[in-house]
Design an enzyme around this catalytic site. Structure first.
Site, short mmCIF file in Angstrom:
data_model
loop_
_atom_site.label_atom_id
_atom_site.label_comp_id
_atom_site.label_asym_id
_atom_site.label_seq_id
_atom_site.Cartn_x
_atom_site.Cartn_y
_atom_site.Cartn_z
N GLU A 335 9.26 1.05 -8.70
CA GLU A 335 9.04 1.65 -7.44
C GLU A 335 9.83 1.33 -6.25
O GLU A 335 10.28 0.21 -6.39
CB GLU A 335 7.57 0.79 -7.13
CG GLU A 335 6.53 1.13 -7.85
CD GLU A 335 5.29 0.53 -7.45
OE1 GLU A 335 4.16 0.96 -8.02
OE2 GLU A 335 5.03 -0.33 -6.62
N CYS A 336 10.53 2.27 -5.48
CA CYS A 336 11.19 2.08 -4.32
C CYS A 336 12.43 1.07 -4.49
O CYS A 336 13.30 1.81 -5.40
CB CYS A 336 10.30 1.76 -3.34
SG CYS A 336 10.99 1.99 -1.88
#
Length: 445
Positions: A335-336
Site C-alpha cells: 500500500e502507498c
C-alpha cells in the site's frame, strides 16, 4: 450532511463519559488538546480510551502515547455504523472516559465529525485557535454550537492565546451558558512538529512524553478539568459476516514490514487478520531483516520510504528475501509507500534517487504538492473494500492497471491497482474491517 437515525438502546447498552474534540478547521490543535486531556485524566487514575475520526495514521501514534492504549478509527463510511458501534460499546466496558478526536473541521466531509457526534450522542468540545482573534471567538463558538440542530456542545477551549488577558477576553466573548474548558498559551513546549503528511511520527520525537505532559499541565493550570457527561452506547447489531470467514486464514503466517519507513498500519487491520486466524510476524526492512522464514504472505504498508532511500537501497538481505517471496508466487499486498518500494527507483523531494526492489517496472518520485486525497472504494471479485488515499508521490510505470479505485468524492481522482501473480499494489490504504472476507482472499496462499 448525512441523515442521522434516532438512537435506540436496549439490553446490553453501556454508559461511559465521552467527549468528541473538534475545531473549526484543521491545524487548530485538536491532537494536542486530545492528548493533553487523555494524559491528565490518566494521571488521575482513570482508564482512558481514545479514538480518531476518519483515516489517519499519525495522530493515533501521539494519542496512544498519551492514553497508554491502542487508538482506532471511527468512520461511518469507511468502517460502517455497526463497526463504529462495536468499537465504542467495547471501549465503554473497559474505560472510565472515552475521547474521540475529530477530523478537519466539525462540519467538514460526508460523513463529518458532527455526523458522528449526532449519531452516537457524543458531546462536543470545540478547540478554537484564538491567534489574532478577540470577540469574534465567541461568534465562531456560537456558529459551531448552532449550525446543526441537536448537537450537544460540552464546552470551548482557546488554543494559542497570547496572554492571560487575551484568554479572559475571548472567554468573555462566549454566549451566556457556554462552558469554558480553559486555554493553552501560544509557543508552549508542547507543540507537535509536522512534515508533509502531517505530524512527525511519535517515535521520532524524542521528548514526546514531556510535550504531552506539558500540555496536560498547562490545560489543568487553573483547576481540575471537568468530566464530560455519560453517553449510552447501544450493543452493536449481531454480526452478519459469512460464518466461514473467521477461520479463513487459519494456519497462514503473514509477515508485516514494521519500522519508521513502514508504519502506516491500522490497529483494526491487524485485529481483522488475527480474527481471520492468521499468525502475524513483523520484520524491519530498515534493519536489513529478511522476510521471516515460513511466511505464507507479505504485507508492505505505507509510511515514509522516501526518508530512508539509501538504507532501503543498500539492504540486500531484505531486498532478496522480498524478491524470492514474490518469485515463489506467494501473496504480497503493498500500500502507498509499500508500493513505491516495489518500483525500480524512488526519488525524494530534494531530487535524490535510489534503486528500489524492481518488482514493478517504473519509477516513483515525491512531489512538493499533495497528489491525491480522499475516501476510496475498490470493487474486487470477492467484494467491495473501502479505505482512503493520501500521498505526495507520483509513479511512472509500464505495468498495466488491473483495476481502478472509485473515489467517493465527486470528480475525485481514481487510483490504479496493479496485480501481477499474487502481487497486489496501489496507493489506496485498505481498511480491512470494511470486508474481512475480501481481505482474506488477498492474503490466502
Amino acid at each position: 450532511m448525512i441523515p442521522i437515525p434516532s438512537r435506540r438502546h436496549g439490553p446490553g447498552s453501556r454508559r461511559c463519559p465521552a467527549l468528541l474534540v473538534t475545531a473549526p478547521a484543521s491545524g487548530q490543535g485538536k491532537t494536542t488538546v486530545t492528548a493533553a486531556l487523555a494524559h491528565w485524566h490518566r494521571s488521575q487514575g482513570r482508564r482512558v480510551r481514545v479514538f480518531k475520526t476518519g483515516p489517519d495514521f499519525l495522530d493515533p501514534m501521539v494519542l496512544e502515547r498519551a492514553s497508554g492504549a491502542p487508538v482506532q478509527q471511527l468512520d461511518l463510511w469507511m468502517g460502517g455504523e455497526a463497526h463504529c458501534a462495536e468499537l465504542l460499546h467495547g471501549a465503554a466496558a473497559q474505560a472510565d472516559l472515552i475521547l474521540v478526536e475529530g477530523v478537519m473541521g466539525l462540519h467538514d466531509g460526508t460523513p463529518s465529525s458532527a455526523d458522528l457526534a449526532l449519531h452516537f450522542g457524543l458531546p462536543v468540545l470545540a478547540v478554537i485557535d484564538a491567534s489574532s482573534m478577540a470577540q469574534t471567538f465567541g461568534a465562531v463558538a456560537h456558529g459551531l454550537a448552532t449550525y446543526r440542530p441537536g448537537l450537544q456542545l460540552a464546552g470551548v477551549l482557546a488554543n494559542r492565546v497570547g496572554s492571560a488577558g487575551h484568554a479572559q477576553m475571548v472567554r468573555e466573548s462566549l454566549p451566556a451558558g457556554m462552558a469554558w474548558y480553559g486555554a493553552l498559551p501560544r509557543g508552549g513546549h508542547y507543540a507537535l512538529p509536522s512534515r508533509h503528511l502531517g505530524l512527525v511520527q511519535a517515535g521520532e520525537v524524542d521528548d514526546i512524553a514531556e510535550r504531552i505532559a506539558a500540555a496536560a499541565l498547562a490545560l489543568a493550570e487553573h483547576g481540575p478539568l471537568p468530566m464530560p457527561p455519560a453517553v449510552e452506547f447501544g450493543a452493536p447489531p449481531a454480526a452478519t459476516a459469512d460464518p466461514g470467514a473467521p477461520a479463513s486464514l487459519a494456519g497462514v503466517t503473514i509477515a508485516i514490514a514494521q519500522d519508521a519507513a513502514f508504519s502506516f498500519v491500522y490497529a483494526a487491520n491487524l485485529e481483522v487478520l488475527r480474527k481471520l486466524g492468521a499468525q502475524l510476524c513483523f520484520f524491519s526492512p530498515l534493519a536489513n531483516e529478511p522476510v521471516p522464514q515460513g511466511a505464507h504472505a507479505l504485507y508492505l504498508p505505507g509510511g515514509y520510504p522516501e526518508l530512508h532511500l539509501q538504507a532501503l537501497a543498500g539492504n540486500a538481505t531484505t531486498r532478496e528475501s522480498i524478491a524470492a517471496h514474490h518469485a515463489a508466487g506467494r501473496p504480497l499486498v503493498a500500500e502507498c509507500g509499500g508500493m513505491l518500494v516495489l518500483l525500480e527507483s524512488l526519488r525524494d523531494a530534494a531530487g535524490h534517487e535510489a534503486p528500489m526492489l524492481g518488482l514493478l517496472p517504473g519509477q516513483g518520485a515525491m512531489s512538493d504538492r499533495l497528489v491525491n486525497l480522499g475516501m476510496h472504494s475498490l470493487a474486487l471479485p470477492e467484494g467491495e473494500v473501502r479505505g482512503h488515499t493520501f500521498h505526495h508521490a507520483r509513479i511512472d510505470t509500464r505495468a498495466p492497471a488491473a483495476l481502478h479505485t472509485q473515489a467517493r468524492r465527486h470528480h475525485g481522482q481514481a487510483e490504479a491497482v496493479f496485480r501481477q501473480k499474487r502481487l497486489f499494489a496501489s496507493f489506496m490504504h485498505l481498511y480491512f474491517p470494511s470486508n474481512p472476507a475480501a481481505i482474506a482472499a488477498l492474503f490466502k496462499p
